[in-house]
Design an enzyme around this catalytic site. Structure first.
Site, mmCIF file in Angstrom:
data_model
loop_
_atom_site.group_PDB
_atom_site.id
_atom_site.type_symbol
_atom_site.label_atom_id
_atom_site.label_comp_id
_atom_site.label_asym_id
_atom_site.label_seq_id
_atom_site.Cartn_x
_atom_site.Cartn_y
_atom_site.Cartn_z
ATOM 1 N N LYS A 124 -15.896 5.877 5.016
ATOM 2 C CA LYS A 124 -14.754 5.963 5.934
ATOM 3 C C LYS A 124 -14.944 7.180 6.853
ATOM 4 C CE LYS A 124 -11.352 3.090 3.816
ATOM 5 N NZ LYS A 124 -9.927 2.925 3.505
ATOM 6 N N GLU B 61 -9.621 10.205 4.715
ATOM 7 C CA GLU B 61 -9.681 8.770 4.450
ATOM 8 C C GLU B 61 -10.630 8.429 3.308
ATOM 9 O OE1 GLU B 61 -9.371 6.083 8.175
ATOM 10 O OE2 GLU B 61 -10.204 7.979 8.898
ATOM 11 N N GLU C 83 -13.924 6.172 -1.003
ATOM 12 C CA GLU C 83 -14.825 5.325 -0.209
ATOM 13 C C GLU C 83 -15.574 6.205 0.795
ATOM 14 O OE1 GLU C 83 -12.922 1.387 0.877
ATOM 15 O OE2 GLU C 83 -11.178 2.462 0.072
ATOM 16 N N GLU D 67 0.844 -1.191 0.000
ATOM 17 C CA GLU D 67 0.000 0.000 0.000
ATOM 18 C C GLU D 67 0.875 1.236 0.000
ATOM 19 O OE1 GLU D 67 -2.901 0.618 3.099
ATOM 20 O OE2 GLU D 67 -3.249 -1.535 3.299
#
Length: 457
Positions: free
Chosen positions: A319, A324, A316, A262
């Site tokens: 989150k 985030e 997303e 990541e």
């Protein structure tokens, strides 16, 4: 030109070798959101519109595993931290594999099984104590099941490094005392003995200050001198990777491959985070992808190409913080948040993906339909038919007695199903991909059926 018949196993190996050798860039496909497109569309989009050849997911979602079958894209699937202790027992490991991996393999290329995620960061001594045992047991279970191409890995944050040596001198990097030989040594020994890579998650995002921002996002800067070697580092990513390498070398495992599990940068920040913006995210991810793709390596590891998974594929929305929620390269509608060079030109697959492009409808067409290509085998048509009907698309009209049951052929039924899927999901090009077996037409295919089976009045 005539096409030679390729046995299924040869075709699978060809796809694996072609895509895996073409591009080291992958993405993390997170799903903490309520507005993401279905996995089938995601798989088709990545296969046809991007150069991405690898995807890592944080679970073993069966819909995702099914969706990537036949795309040539390899997956990393994940065993949750909560499952680490149970799979230290061989029967449990065999059961886990038989449930979450074997039903989809090798139709879906599964490259790695990730055992947990950043286990040391949890502070859970039971998980830390059982991680290596779980990795060995899963490796043994894969052998029992005659699977030799899937490697077992476990990602680690840079919290594995000693804080006192991870600063200005990457060559002095070492692992945290107490965990170096007792925990990370056995992890690295597992990697060496099984041929698996050591996976780390280096995030300059978590280590920068306003003073080191340019250094963190690959912009021009004065560099940082490693006083021990005299090497000058021009970006924080290289320094972090070399600190990991130095720690591995200190334990005698410098030969083990390193994979970046990541890394990324948020394109929008919370209050007080002005450096989290689109420009900086594009600078970090775009330059990272270019450097990794060129294989320039680092000062201590020159000319090395690191398999790298960018975080993340989508924004997303569930989150907890604004930052985030905005790590994605793409929005849920597949539009890019910014350009990092992974989109291909045109509508077809990238040059690195050995798939057949979708033929677009002629310009000016108001209506389009999805049908199978003429050279698609009955077995593939049946697989397309089974897939569509398993997604919730209404297949009753092609069942015995249904209004579209005749002609009773695999091709006719698959044509109905593929088109129904295409129409239901919004008539995007990628909705007619079907692993390269679909084609978009502006000619109503039902008219051809009516010419064969005229309506009797």
């Amino acid at each position: 030109m005539a096409t030679a018949f390729l046995p299924p196993l040869f075709t699978f190996l060809f796809l694996f070798i072609t895509t895996e050798s073409a591009n080291p860039i992958g993405v993390n496909y997170g799903t903490v959101a309520d507005n993401l497109p279905p996995p089938s569309q995601v798989a088709a989009f990545l296969a046809t519109r991007t150069t991405i050849t690898r995807v890592k997911i944080f679970d073993c979602n069966p819909d995702i595993l099914r969706a990537f079958a036949g795309t040539g894209i390899s997956l990393t699937v994940s065993l949750l931290n909560s499952d680490i202790v149970p799979v230290t027992k061989l029967p449990a490991a065999l059961s886990w594999l038989s449930t979450y991996v074997i039903p989809y393999y090798p139709g879906t290329i599964i490259r790695y099984i990730s055992v947990g995620n950043e286990v040391l960061n949890t502070g859970d001594r039971v998980l830390v104590a059982n991680l290596v045992r779980a990795m060995w047991t899963l490796h043994e279970a894969l052998g029992v099941l005659n699977v030799s191409t899937i490697k077992v890995i476990s990602p680690h944050s840079l919290g594995i490094l000693s804080a006192s040596t991870s600063g200005r001198s990457p060559s002095l990097g070492r692992f945290r005392r107490g965990y170096d030989r007792a925990f990370l040594g056995p992890v690295l020994d597992f990697c060496r003995r099984t041929g698996a890579p050591f996976v780390v998650n280096p995030y300059p995002y978590f280590g920068f200050t306003r003073k080191t921002l340019d250094y963190a996002i690959f912009k021009p800067n004065d560099g940082v001198l490693d006083v021990a070697t005299g090497l000058v580092y021009r970006n924080m990513f290289d320094a972090q990777m070399d600190a990991v390498y130095s720690a591995m070398r200190r334990l005698g495992y410098e030969d083990v491959e390193i994979v970046v599990g990541e890394t990324g940068w948020s394109s929008m920040g919370d209050k007080g985070q002005p450096d989290l913006n689109v420009e900086n995210a594009e600078s970090f991810n775009g330059n990272l992808i270019r450097r990794v793709s060129l294989g320039v390596g680092t000062p201590l590891m020159p000319n090395r190409t690191f398999e790298t998974y960018v975080f993340s594929l989508f924004n997303e929305d569930l989150k907890p913080s604004i930052a985030e929620r905005n790590f994605g390269l793409f929005r849920p509608d597949f539009s890019p948040v910014y350009d990092v060079g992974v989109l291909t030109t045109g509508q077809g697959p990238s040059a690195s993906t050995p798939s057949t492009p979708i033929t677009p409808a002629p310009a000016g067409s108001d209506k389009t339909w999805c049908i199978p290509k003429l050279d698609v085998s009955d077995a593939t048509l049946q697989a397309n038919l089974d897939y569509v009907c398993s997604t919730g698309v209404d297949c009753k009209p092609i069942q015995d007695g249904g209004s579209c049951y005749l002609p009773d052929t695999i091709r006719s039924h698959a044509s109905f199903a593929m088109n129904a899927y295409y129409q239901t999901n919004g008539r995007h090009d990628f909705d007619c991909y079907f692993s390269g077996t679909g084609v978009i037409t502006s000619t109503d295919p039902s008219m051809k059926v009516l010419s064969i089976f005229p309506i009797m009045i």
